[in-house]
Design a protein around this motif. Sequence first.
Motif, PDB file in Angstrom:
ATOM      1  N   GLY A 281      47.184  41.736  34.747  1.00 26.09           N
ATOM      2  CA  GLY A 281      48.365  41.228  35.413  1.00 26.09           C
ATOM      3  C   GLY A 281      49.108  40.212  34.573  1.00 26.09           C
ATOM      4  O   GLY A 281      48.861  40.064  33.368  1.00 26.09           O
ATOM      5  N   ASP A 345      47.300  37.210  39.797  1.00 28.08           N
ATOM      6  CA  ASP A 345      46.674  38.497  39.474  1.00 28.08           C
ATOM      7  C   ASP A 345      45.216  38.310  39.068  1.00 28.08           C
ATOM      8  O   ASP A 345      44.362  39.142  39.374  1.00 28.08           O
ATOM      9  N   THR A 346      44.942  37.222  38.346  1.00 29.13           N
ATOM     10  CA  THR A 346      43.588  36.921  37.882  1.00 29.13           C
ATOM     11  C   THR A 346      43.329  35.430  38.038  1.00 29.13           C
ATOM     12  O   THR A 346      44.196  34.615  37.716  1.00 29.13           O
ATOM     13  N   GLU A 369      42.927  39.659  43.350  1.00 26.58           N
ATOM     14  CA  GLU A 369      42.217  40.915  43.116  1.00 26.58           C
ATOM     15  C   GLU A 369      41.099  40.792  42.089  1.00 26.58           C
ATOM     16  O   GLU A 369      40.084  41.457  42.174  1.00 26.58           O
TER      17      GLU A 369
END
Length: 418
Positions: A281, A345-346, A369
Amino acid sequence: MLRGRIEEFSDDGLGVLVVGGKRIHVPFAYPGDVIMVRDMKKRFGRLIARDFKLFDASPIRTTPKCQHFGKCGACLWQGLEYGEGLKFKAELFERITGISAPIKGSPRIWGFRNVSNFIVTTEGIGLKEYGSPSKVVNLSECPLFSRRTPEYLRALKDFLSETGLRPWNLKGKAGDVHYLQIREGKFTGEVMVNLIAHTKPPEEVVEALRDYFSFADSLYWSVKRDERDDPRGNPEFIGGNPFLSERIGDVTYLIHPYSFFQTNSYALPILLKAVENFTNGEKVLDLYSGVGTFGVYLAKRGFNVEGIEINPFAVEMANKNAELNGVRARFHVGRAEEIRIGDYDTVIVDPPRKGLKEAGELLVKSGVERLLYVSCNPRAFKLDYENHLRKAYRVEEAVLVDMFPHTPHVEAVIKLVR
């Protein structure tokens, strides 16, 4: 006296001797060694050998490089072949966590440490004996840290001799100088000296410190206000540059005396690459961000990074590092347990040795995620995973990096996906 063969390692890297119905943990002994335990003690519910005689050496033994090996608590596995040690580290990690992962060795196994805290006591100047909070190994060298260790220790002794400052008495809890912290920029050649003492120095003592440590690029005096036996104090800048710089690949890092930085500069590029490979991401949250070790590196590679760190000195350094490297990364002071985790995203977590604890539940409740867990403490990861993270995440992949040659410790990068 009990005699037998070491069959395995304990989870913390001690040789295990099972004989006479007893299970004895033996420091500095390795599988295949035939030994006789001559003295032992009970500690935290297990028997620890205090003295043993080696009768038949294991074929995986090697000649230790340091004359202090066997007493100093810094490196239990220096008498073990390096390649064998790597295999055992991966095995111990899998035994504790249930995760099978490849391990990458350190490019250098001597002189790799970029920081060392030498305790300064009436018993000697150096590092603690293994298993003893009150005994000190009076060092003359430290091959794990630096070939310049004798120079650093000689400068300290001459400084103490001239000024009359007293080393710390561990039992009496009295004295002036308690620790000497040295940091080295392995790729820049810079040296930072931080003297940790219980008194504020007069100007003539400060001048003497500058004279004896004239080789230092950065010089600090930290005043310690408590009697705890740790290398911490309130830092006061004495001279040179206010920060140490280290160059890791294409990233330059500025380091303050009390900001965390990975201790092995040579293996750090491998660790950074592992984190990069697991990051997906665009938006990345770097929890426990320190001086921005991961965050600035990832920002250099195009990720949009935000970092959270409780240590204000480290946050100051992280933002300076982002500016110095011309990257888009912002770092803030905050507690990982209390922040609101937004749309990322991370998330990368590199928690202290105790692990995430309450912060684990925040991650579970977030919508993130992908989670990268970086740690040198597999037990802490196991607890965090079993108590919190497994509610929302599964382990997808992991890699081990040997940041700590000649010890049982290993750094893990574990990728978890929701």
